[in-house]
Write an enzyme that holds these catalytic residues in place. Sequence first.
Site, PDB file in Angstrom:
ATOM      1  N   CYS A   1      34.838  33.903   4.051  1.00 30.60           N
ATOM      2  CA  CYS A   1      33.419  34.136   5.080  1.00 30.60           C
ATOM      3  C   CYS A   1      32.311  33.818   4.314  1.00 30.60           C
ATOM      4  CB  CYS A   1      33.684  35.398   5.713  1.00 30.60           C
ATOM      5  SG  CYS A   1      32.063  36.173   6.420  1.00 30.60           S
TER       6      CYS A   1
ATOM      7  N   CYS B   1      30.247  37.019   4.474  1.00 28.35           N
ATOM      8  CA  CYS B   1      30.590  37.980   3.462  1.00 28.35           C
ATOM      9  C   CYS B   1      30.094  37.775   2.245  1.00 28.35           C
ATOM     10  CB  CYS B   1      32.108  38.118   3.746  1.00 28.35           C
ATOM     11  SG  CYS B   1      32.760  38.149   5.223  1.00 28.35           S
TER      12      CYS B   1
END
Length: 228
Positions: free
Chosen positions: A50, A53
């Site tokens: 991600c 992230c």
Amino acid sequence: PKMKFSIFAAAIFAALTNTAEGAVTSLNLENYDELTAGKVIFVKFFAPWCGHCKAMAASWETLAEEWAGNDSALIAEVDCTDDEAADLCEIEGVEGYPTVKYGDPAMLENYDGERSLDALSAFAKENLKPTCSPSHLELCSDEEKATIDKIQAMSLDELDDAIDTIEDKIEEAEDDAEKAIDRLQEEYEEIMFELTERQKTLKKENNYSLLKSIYLQMEKAAEENSEL
């Protein structure tokens, strides 16, 4: 309880997860109860691939370092792509990454604030405060203290049975919810089938296709005439 993890093993795991510089305590379904016991937590649910992230990873590591060793609060993370943690992500209703939650480990709330280090740090200082627990009785009301005393007086077997009873009820509630969702899905499919059939009937009974065809032909002819 159905899932047991020794305090000794949990302590070793906690040490290992924090030995490397910048390391964040990693939680999964097996170690969750032991590592979060008696603490208010701030936890990031993520996937390694991600992009968002990765963008907040450095800030989260710095925040974890700031709170390392705190007796009443824990900054942690859960890798939802890890087989051992996937069930925990499902239990917490994680649908996107990163998802950040905080509070009582048994009743986490969503964090919807900014993801900068300053914002995360300010939120943590305001919300990761000790709450009523066996290790913080001074924060408990008389009623809460009485409940703690009652529970502490129980034997291990009694505690085990009580926890299993609650988990069985939770599982039953989840089963009931799944059955209700299945019924709704069946009802939805039935409604959509009826809608489709009604659309077909209305079109057929009212010469819809013929109307559309002739309309398009006449519209095209009108456009051609206007160009002359």
